[in-house]
Design an enzyme around this catalytic site. Structure first.
Site: not given
Lengths: 279, 185
Positions: B38, B103
């Site tokens: 990222h 999650k």
């Protein structure tokens, strides 16, 4: 004096890294099965069903249970009458880790804290040594995943805060962690010692079996009190709601400085991957 | 709670119909990216350079798989905790990313971005790495090979089982901890 060869240690450690990462411990499986029978929410049941199916698949395919095969953490008990031959004990454990993580196709997750460059072989392992009477070498391994470990905390309470303060901090930590650490979790609680010792004993407690009872009845009662309080939070499997937020709480308590009340909460995910070998 | 079968690339129509709690089986191409990847993606954007994959209609899976053993396309491949990607997610959603998969909880800015740009956050079962790998039929590193487990992979998935955690209408599935029942409030 008994002699143990480092080659024997390397083999045992390599095997243990692989099997702990691919086989769900029997006590964990039975807790998950029990939880599935008791849950009424369909999403909670479905998560637990998936985890049990995942364990069967990992067993059959030898794939790891989880892609995060952890940082390798070891607790080692060295008997006073043991002599290690063929090299250094710490290096033997690191070599076993290297071999296990490579041969078992386990993910290498150790990296430089700032550059984030991966060390490439899963080492260095985190190793805690203890010296005990006898002529045995006991090596306990724990695969400590980042998601659950990140939710752990150490704090220094004031002595006056006592058990109520401890309970509040532990339960609140689990509430704040919410779905992040892959609930239902196992919680290691370290009370006493010093700042760093509290964290170490909190983690060591995670080596206990899920279905054991603490030998001190007062601490056993406190463990149950925490289990009940945490499950009352209603976070449930993977945070989707339900009765099972925690599979077990393991308290380890040791004396501390009269000015201090160190407290550590070490969060472990539902797989509770650990194994031990005695040489 | 409805059940949907969706294909990539995802459209606004695909996303807008979803509500927190819906089950989605996703088929098509998804991209793995986590912490280090990222950072590199955002560095490319800052430098005005092209990304290694098209963000429009894409789904990013927060995963760092274990190595593929012989005969399998990928090793264990369950989701990692998503909050660590929250500092990047709103920007990627604003550029056309339609879904993230992971999650755990998302922050307020990320949840708001899903409403602003008609996007969604899917949960996959954490720790079910062996099981979820069965839905991944192909996997190839397409960028940042040097990141090892964190490299960007193009993955073909078939009926990848997902749960809508945050929808594009402000809905969220996670349980709110009952501190009163737990006796700490």
């Amino acid at each position: 004096m008994r002699t143990i060869q480092t080659s024997e240690i390397i083999d045992a450690v390599a095997k243990m890294c692989v099997s702990a990462n691919t086989e769900l411990p029997a006590d964990v499986r039975s807790k998950l099965e029990k939880a599935m029978a008791e849950e009424t929410s369909p999403s909670a049941k479905e998560v637990l069903r998936q985890l049990l199916e995942n364990a069967d698949l990992a067993h059959n395919t030898k794939l790891p249970l989880c892609q995060d095969t952890g940082l390798a953490v070891f607790f080692v008990e060295v008997g006073d009458d043991v002599r290690i031959e063929g090299g250094n004990l710490r290096e033997a454990i690191n070599e076993g880790t290297r071999r296990g993580y490579k041969d078992g196709f386990l993910r290498k997750s150790a990296c430089d804290p700032l550059s984030r460059a991966n060390t490439g072989d899963g080492t260095p392992a985190i190793i805690h040594f203890d010296f005990v009477p006898g002529d045995k070498l006991k090596i306990s391994f724990m695969a400590k995943g980042g998601g659950a470990e990140n939710m752990s905390r150490v704090t220094m309470l004031a002595p006056a805060q006592g058990w109520e303060g401890i309970k509040k901090f532990v339960v609140n930590r689990v509430a704040e962690a919410g779905p992040n650490p892959c609930p239902p979790t196992v919680i290691g609680v370290g009370i006493g010692g010093t700042f760093e010792h509290a964290a170490k004993i909190a983690k060591r407690g995670l080596l206990r079996k899920l279905d054991d009872t603490h030998p001190d009845p007062d601490i056993a009662a406190k463990e149950k009190e925490l289990v009940d309080a945490i499950n009352a939070l209603g976070i449930g499997p993977m945070g989707l709601g339900g009765k099972t937020t925690v599979l077990g709480v393991k308290i380890t308590m040791e004396p501390c400085h009269l000015a201090s009340l160190p407290l550590a909460v070490n969060v472990q995910c539902h797989s509770q991957r650990h194994e031990e070998v005695e040489l | 709670m409805a059940e949907y079968k969706l294909n990539t690339p995802l459209t606004d129509e695909d996303i807008a119909q979803l509500k927190a709690g819906d089950v989605v089986f996703l088929t098509g191409t998804i991209y793995s990216a986590r912490d280090a990847a990222h950072k590199k993606l955002v560095d490319l954007l800052d430098a005005g350079k092209e990304l290694p994959f098209k963000l429009e209609g894409a789904a990013i899976y927060y995963v760092g798989p274990s190595p593929a053993p012989p005969g399998r396309p990928i090793g264990a491949a369950g989701p990692t905790t998503s909050y660590r990607m929250d500092s990047y997610a709103p920007r990627l959603y604003s550029l056309g990313l339609k879904a993230t998969i992971g999650k755990g909880k998302r922050d307020a800015a990320t949840r708001q971005a899903m409403q602003d740009y008609t996007a969604v956050y899917f949960g996959a079962t954490g720790g079910a790495g062996a099981l979820l790998s069965n839905s991944i039929v192909e996997s190839n590193v397409i960028a940042f090979d040097e990141l090892g487990p964190e490299a960007i992979r193009e993955m073909k998935v078939e009926d990848f089982p997902l749960l809508v955690i945050n929808d594009s209408h402000g809905g969220e599935l996670y349980a709110v901890p009952d501190r009163k029942a737990a006796g700490i409030e």
